[in-house]
Scaffold this active site. Sequence first.
Site, PDB file in Angstrom:
ATOM      1  N   ARG A  33       8.932 -10.805  16.268  1.00  0.00           N
ATOM      2  CA  ARG A  33       7.984  -9.957  17.005  1.00  0.00           C
ATOM      3  C   ARG A  33       6.848 -10.776  17.562  1.00  0.00           C
ATOM      4  O   ARG A  33       6.381 -10.540  18.663  1.00  0.00           O
ATOM      5  CB  ARG A  33       7.440  -8.842  16.102  1.00  0.00           C
ATOM      6  CG  ARG A  33       6.625  -7.783  16.845  1.00  0.00           C
ATOM      7  CD  ARG A  33       6.346  -6.588  15.972  1.00  0.00           C
ATOM      8  NE  ARG A  33       5.489  -6.927  14.852  1.00  0.00           N
ATOM      9  CZ  ARG A  33       4.151  -6.886  14.885  1.00  0.00           C
ATOM     10  NH1 ARG A  33       3.529  -6.517  15.987  1.00  0.00           N
ATOM     11  NH2 ARG A  33       3.445  -7.202  13.826  1.00  0.00           N
ATOM     12  N   TYR A 132       5.725   3.733   3.635  1.00  0.00           N
ATOM     13  CA  TYR A 132       6.693   2.634   3.492  1.00  0.00           C
ATOM     14  C   TYR A 132       7.920   3.112   2.721  1.00  0.00           C
ATOM     15  O   TYR A 132       9.062   2.880   3.125  1.00  0.00           O
ATOM     16  CB  TYR A 132       6.024   1.469   2.762  1.00  0.00           C
ATOM     17  CG  TYR A 132       6.944   0.313   2.443  1.00  0.00           C
ATOM     18  CD1 TYR A 132       7.343  -0.568   3.433  1.00  0.00           C
ATOM     19  CD2 TYR A 132       7.389   0.086   1.146  1.00  0.00           C
ATOM     20  CE1 TYR A 132       8.179  -1.642   3.153  1.00  0.00           C
ATOM     21  CE2 TYR A 132       8.221  -0.982   0.839  1.00  0.00           C
ATOM     22  CZ  TYR A 132       8.611  -1.846   1.854  1.00  0.00           C
ATOM     23  OH  TYR A 132       9.438  -2.898   1.565  1.00  0.00           O
TER      24      TYR A 132
END
Length: 226
Positions: A33, A132
């Site tokens: 990324r 998460y």
Amino acid sequence: MRKAIVTGGGSRIGAAITSALVKEGYDVVGTYREDRARVEALGVRAEPFDLARPGSAAALLDAVGPVDVLVHNAFAWSDPAVDWRTALRANTEGMLDLVGAAMPGMTAAGWGRVVLLSSAVVRAGIPGLGAYAAAKGSVHAAARSLAWDGGPSGVTVNVVVPGLIASERTAAATGDFADHVADVASRTPLQRLATADEVAAAVLFLCSEQASGITGQELFVDGGKD
């Protein structure tokens, strides 16, 4: 030579998986990324991929072409106290977009392996990590249905679930974190943390011909904790 994509290929676990696949003769593409150099340092092709960006999965498969193996290790982090919706949406929708972009090529070829990385937090729970845990829980739920989608065409879909992994950080831990590391290790039959290479070995097995009869399953690599 089989072609593989490893998302998050420059992370600790991603790098171990990438290296293991390369040693077995796979043509590996690692995604990043932000830090392209970390992936390229492993001697593999690096391609950008962002779970939070719509269209990123399609762009990745357009650039790489059909693959035999997809190992999805990347995770898009955000502060759950501030923006848990973005974390949940990016990781759940991004995972489904990625598998959806990769699986047609596998089904057309009549062979494929999808391995999704999860986390032992789905079973143990950690305060403050609800988003998460929810995102990782969606990996488990999706894999069961995706296994049915791919199975008739020889495509398997499985989940590898690492626990707390040994690292320089855990080795140098102090204070409360050191106590946490020691507690986790003490509650495993092995009396130690698993390593990134051990996680990679589990992934490598599920990508192999020998694992052709295994799909829709969860393999914990956490030293047998709890």
